[in-house]
Enzyme design. Sequence first.
Site, PDB file in Angstrom:
ATOM      1  N   HIS A 473       0.824  -1.204   0.000  1.00  0.00           N
ATOM      2  CA  HIS A 473       0.000   0.000   0.000  1.00  0.00           C
ATOM      3  C   HIS A 473       0.863   1.261   0.000  1.00  0.00           C
ATOM      4  CE1 HIS A 473      -3.564   2.463   1.184  1.00  0.00           C
ATOM      5  NE2 HIS A 473      -2.642   3.179   1.794  1.00  0.00           N
ATOM      6  N   GLU A 474       1.783   1.334   0.949  1.00  0.00           N
ATOM      7  CA  GLU A 474       2.613   2.534   1.044  1.00  0.00           C
ATOM      8  C   GLU A 474       3.551   2.656  -0.153  1.00  0.00           C
ATOM      9  OE1 GLU A 474       1.823   4.779   2.967  1.00  0.00           O
ATOM     10  OE2 GLU A 474       0.528   3.633   4.315  1.00  0.00           O
ATOM     11  N   HIS A 477       1.774   4.473  -2.825  1.00  0.00           N
ATOM     12  CA  HIS A 477       1.911   5.919  -2.631  1.00  0.00           C
ATOM     13  C   HIS A 477       3.283   6.393  -3.121  1.00  0.00           C
ATOM     14  CE1 HIS A 477      -1.740   6.930  -0.517  1.00  0.00           C
ATOM     15  NE2 HIS A 477      -1.513   6.126   0.498  1.00  0.00           N
ATOM     16  N   HIS A 480       3.482   6.817  -6.730  1.00  0.00           N
ATOM     17  CA  HIS A 480       2.753   8.024  -7.132  1.00  0.00           C
ATOM     18  C   HIS A 480       3.674   9.247  -7.038  1.00  0.00           C
ATOM     19  CE1 HIS A 480      -1.471  10.143  -6.796  1.00  0.00           C
ATOM     20  NE2 HIS A 480      -0.879  10.369  -7.949  1.00  0.00           N
TER      21      HIS A 480
END
Length: 694
Positions: A473-474, A477, A480
Amino acid sequence: MSGAASGNPLLEAWTTPFGLPPFDRIRPEHFRPAFDAALAQNRAEIDAVARDPAEPSFANTIEALERSGELLEKVGGVFWNLSGAHTNPEIQGIEREMAPRLAKHFSEIAMNAALFGRVDALFRRMDDLGLDDEQKRVLELTHKRFVRAGAQLQGADKDRLAQIVERLAALGAQFSQNVLADEAGYRLVLETDEDKAGLPDWLVEAARRAGDELGLPGKAVITLARSSIEPFLQFSTSRALREKAFEAWTHRGEMGGDTDNRAIVAETLKLRAERARLLGYPTFAAYKLDNTMAKTPAAVQDLLDRVWAPAKARAAEERDDLAALAREEGANIAIGPHDWRHYAAKVRKRKHDLDEAELKPYLQLDRMIEAAFDTAGRLFGLRFAEPRDLPVYHPDVRAWDVTDAGGRHVAVFLGDYFARPSKRSGAWMSSYRGQRKLGGEVRPIVVNVMNFSKAAEGQPALLSFDDARTLFHEFGHALHGMLSDVTYPSIAGTSVSRDFVEFPSQLFEHWLMQPDVLRRFAVHAETGESMPEALLDRVLAARNFNQGFATVEYASSALVDLAFHQLEDADEVEPIAFERAVLERIGMPAEIVMRHRTPHFAHVFSGDGYSSGYYSYLWSEVLDADGFAAFEEAGDIFDAEVARRLRDFVYAAGGRQDPAEAYRAFRGRDPDVQALLRKRGFLAGEAQPPGADS
């Protein structure tokens, strides 16, 4: 005074590899003078733009604003990352001082009448300026930021808003420090064999290492780090100790004394409501959501309501399964919140022949990092090299040079994976430096911060499946931020609406659950063998186990957050009583506690990033469930054309487009909301695991 003359490394030009901060030379005493210099420089930059005698143009106004504040970003990038990941009393004191000062500084910029006049003049004739689409977007968002910050207010209202913004910043800093103090100050010392009953060897060893780090050598200590408390609640057969630990965990920020957050929450809510009224909104939720994909509190309420009923129904079924198993074992009890994880693990073992002790050796931290890197390579052509000479802020931190398929430098990625007392709980992505092209190509420095349990010397760190999902998940990020490819810093990387920012991270989680990825990287720590197919099948079969609990735990937090910020008058609110009233109204199951209770709800009260916005994980989950289906429909989870669209319109695009338009450009249509319910297993059909919480 120059940086060289002052001896302050924060004010010098950094000659370190990739322009990383020279962490070994930076001391707490450097931050105050560095902030002073950076604020003074930024004020001069803003004054020059506001007082420019030339007619406003995109170059002399908007681009000038985009170029301003570079030193402040440089100093703040180091300070705010350290304040979360590796703090100390000196840094905390500076944080309490600087949070309101910076809030006042940015408020003064937003309320600078001459400056806003130039921005407003450009906005009113935007279509006549010959701007490209990205420039139009930057102008539109700049104008909106000024308006939402109070640029159109006059007189006493403008002064009052500035006071509110400054006070809210101080309250947010104190809130997060109080939570950290409660977390760092708690120790559950396991003195006897009975205290350790049921705990696997790896958890006892982790507790002993925690004891050593906390100055209790030889003692096994459970802390309030999620990687410590959650497995304790799962494995411990001492119901009394489970209840004691759970009570401390759920009452962080509500323990009385100097670290109690209840008064801070009450004042925060009152000030936020007043801020919204000054800006012409009926509630703070209406103000915050006006700038998101959801747009209105009603739209958020509708989404949460659609999930709440089926989640409660599933949770009731799960509770009955836990109670039946407890009775079988001779425990004639009503399942309490401190019992849920313990009996859920046993039910999962019975239903899916799956338990953490069997699974954990296959989830080595280093191999899961490799899995995330490999997935990014197959999707986007990225490569990760780990030079040993890159400066880092703690010995546990690792650093990678990230390049594309052609060998071009893309970013520096820092990974800070282990829990320690100087780090706040949770997991997050941040940046030391953002991406931009204005004035020359600048590539980002991105960090992922986790709180995993550290292994014994020479042993591999092992993760739970939730830990591995959090890592993916991180890292979503982080991608991104790293893949950002825009001209203007204000729209780079994760600078998108709050309910879109979780889409890239939650989407990336899907690859962890793919058999192809697990077969390659879920390798036993001792034997080196890949996860057996039978175990892999059981992992996939259990992916929606306990989803009623997980959804109720999360959605109740989002519903309380929304209810707090829909108050038109928050002057007399008592936070705990209000929380209790909301939970009673929605029919919160007695056996489940909010994932984040109000006194430690850092997403919402240590700043307003997720205030009225905790729902955004669920909103983004609609997008990620539907978005991953694009790869499934293509017949290849690494399909090159789908990955190209994903990179171009999502990961690399920052805030260049309205998020709804960006999603349509990637997917070819609007998202299917039903995909969310299928993903969580509340509808018939193939489902994937839920999004991790960052």
